[in-house]
Motif scaffolding. Structure first.
Motif, PDB file in Angstrom:
ATOM      1  N   GLY A   1       0.772  -1.233   0.000  1.00  0.00           N
ATOM      2  CA  GLY A   1       0.000   0.000   0.000  1.00  0.00           C
ATOM      3  C   GLY A   1       0.800   1.277   0.000  1.00  0.00           C
TER       4      GLY A   1
ATOM      5  N   GLN B   1      -4.491   1.180   2.613  1.00  0.00           N
ATOM      6  CA  GLN B   1      -3.197   1.852   2.657  1.00  0.00           C
ATOM      7  C   GLN B   1      -2.909   2.573   1.339  1.00  0.00           C
ATOM      8  OE1 GLN B   1      -1.564   2.451   5.160  1.00  0.00           O
ATOM      9  NE2 GLN B   1      -1.354   0.779   6.589  1.00  0.00           N
ATOM     10  N   PHE B   2      -3.301   1.960   0.234  1.00  0.00           N
ATOM     11  CA  PHE B   2      -3.083   2.582  -1.075  1.00  0.00           C
ATOM     12  C   PHE B   2      -3.803   3.919  -1.165  1.00  0.00           C
ATOM     13  CE2 PHE B   2      -4.432   3.398  -5.429  1.00  0.00           C
ATOM     14  CZ  PHE B   2      -3.224   3.324  -6.119  1.00  0.00           C
TER      15      PHE B   2
END
Length: 476
Positions: A314, A369-370
């Motif tokens: 991410g 997270q990305f």
């Protein structure tokens, strides 16, 4: 690692664990306010590099934690105090690096530059996790023999490695000349340079540096000495009126609204972002890398692998998605979609926390997270550096960043107790609400793609002077 050195593998006291986790963020709030103001008042050249010197000093003091001499509780207090000092330096780097970079950037490539600089956090996280794995491998023999306390050397080595890039960039920071854009901004309202001249200067920089990130260096000593002396006098005179001009600028609702937007969005983001990332043990437990079984060395090594998985899936991809698209999609669009996508995946994790398979949980968390990084985590750093004029940029960035770290402190101190009281899914729903609120608050912000805040400020000053002139010319 400290739990194996100080408590033979037992848990750290909850209150001291929260203090150590929050220490760096507490210091960051102080550093962001202090260095942000100092950079605008004294100048970037006078201040830049001092925050890195503080980081180096605090890192060395952190490494000297006397785990063999003090009680476990005293060691954690010692470590927490110097993490606060470390945080002051790290916090000071936020407004300093953002301002120094923006002062030298072309308007049309400014976002790429800022996003690229911020993206190095992702590489730092990845290299830190890799370094931890490598050092742990070096210590495997002695730890597997039962000498678990030797882990004390692992974290000191890993922390010490961070001094390499710090010393490597210190000289450049201390000797970096003042940017001409900053010097010009200190000439004040009496500056006779017209708005048209500002436009011509911007076009000239674009043409001279076509295809590059930086504009005309401006800081090369090519001007006559008398011009340099005159400029220094103008800057000294501008310092006298800095406070007045700052409060006058933000007394207008259109500017205060923008500051509320940048500070509020950063605050809401960091509640969710640090709530997740300061407590990754919850996530690692769900994907089987929490180090709950095996020897102490095996547990620590599995945690390191888990941290690398999270970073690779991410952190780094999200940062570079922003770097590649920020000048095309714009900051506002990226920030709003980032908040909304974060809210979506937080809702999935909260609603299905106890029923998601390991693969599904990893996929959802990786997307979360990305979109943290292809979203508000990057743009909240860029926005205050781009939306405010050079004269107030560092202070406004410091205020915004400090509000963000206030959110991080709340998460660090409240997450564990809230999780015990209401459960992890309920805490994730709180983070969901923060992301929705962040998307709404972003609507207060203008799009800054291709926007020169100094040119806009010059137009405002010209309009203010025209209004003042009209009032004075009216018959009494």
């Amino acid at each position: 690692m400290l739990q194996y050195r100080l408590y033979n593998g037992g848990h750290l006291p909850a209150n001291l664990e929260g203090f150590v986790k929050a220490g760096a963020n507490i210091g960051s709030v102080i550093g962001q306010f202090t260095f942000g103001f100092a950079a605008d008042y004294f100048g970037r050249k006078a201040v830049y590099g001092k925050e890195l010197m503080l980081i180096i000093l605090a890192t060395i003091l952190t490494m000297t934690t006397p785990t063999g001499s003090l009680s476990p509780e005293s060691c954690l207090i010692y470590l927490g105090v110097f993490r606060i000092l470390l945080g002051v330096g790290v916090g000071g780097d936020y407004p300093m690096s953002a301002s120094v970079s923006t002062d030298r950037a072309l308007v049309r490539r400014r976002g790429v530059l800022l996003a690229y600089i911020f993206a190095n956090q992702g590489w730092g996280s990845l290299v830190g996790s890799l370094a931890t794995m490598i050092v742990l491998l070096c210590y495997k023999g002695v730890m597997e023999k039962g000498e678990t306390s030797k882990v004390d050397g692992v974290w000191r080595i890993v922390v010490g490695l961070s001094l390499i890039p710090a010393f490597g960039t210190l000289y450049q920071r201390l000797t970096l000349p003042e940017a001409k854009r900053f010097e010009d901004s200190k000439k004040g309202e009496s500056d006779e340079e017209s708005i048209e001249a500002l436009k011509e200067k911007q076009i000239a920089e674009e043409n001279a540096q076509n295809g590059t990130l930086f504009g005309t260096p401006g800081h090369k000593e090519t001007a006559a000495e008398r011009q340099a002396a005159s400029r220094r006098k103008e800057i000294a005179e501008a310092k006298k009126h800095h406070f007045k001009e700052f409060f006058q600028y933000f007394s207008e609702w259109r500017h205060l609204k923008t500051l509320i937007g940048t500070a509020g969005c950063w605050f809401l983001l960091d509640i969710a972002f640090y709530g997740i990332n300061l407590n990754q043990n919850v996530v690692l437990q769900q994907i089987g890398f929490d180090g709950s079984s095996g020897s102490p060395w095996t547990r620590l090594f599995k945690i390191s692998i888990g941290n690398i998985i999270i970073t690779v899936l991410g952190f780094v991809p999200g940062y570079y998605a922003t770097v590649l698209t920020i000048e095309y999609l714009g900051r506002k669009w990226i920030q709003i979609q980032g908040f909304l996508m974060e809210a979506l995946f937080l809702a999935i994790l909260a609603g299905k926390f106890n029923s998601l398979s390991t693969v599904s949980f990893v996929v959802c968390f990786a997307f979360l997270q990305f979109f943290f990084n292809f979203g508000a985590n990057t743009t909240t750093y860029c926005y205050p550096a781009e939306v405010f004029p050079t004269k107030f940029r560092a202070t406004a960035h410091g205020i915004s960043a400090a509000c963000g770290k206030a959110g991080a402190i709340i998460s660090a101190l409240a997450f564990n107790s809230l999780t015990k009281d209401i459960g992890t899914p309920a805490v994730l729903w709180i983070f969901f609400a923060c992301c929705i609120a962040g998307a709404i608050l972003t609507l207060l912000l203008p799009e800054v793609k291709g926007r020169d805040p100094d040119l806009i400020y010059a137009e405002e000053l010209k309009e203010r002077a025209r209004s003042r002139s009209q009032v004075q010319s009216q018959p009494q």
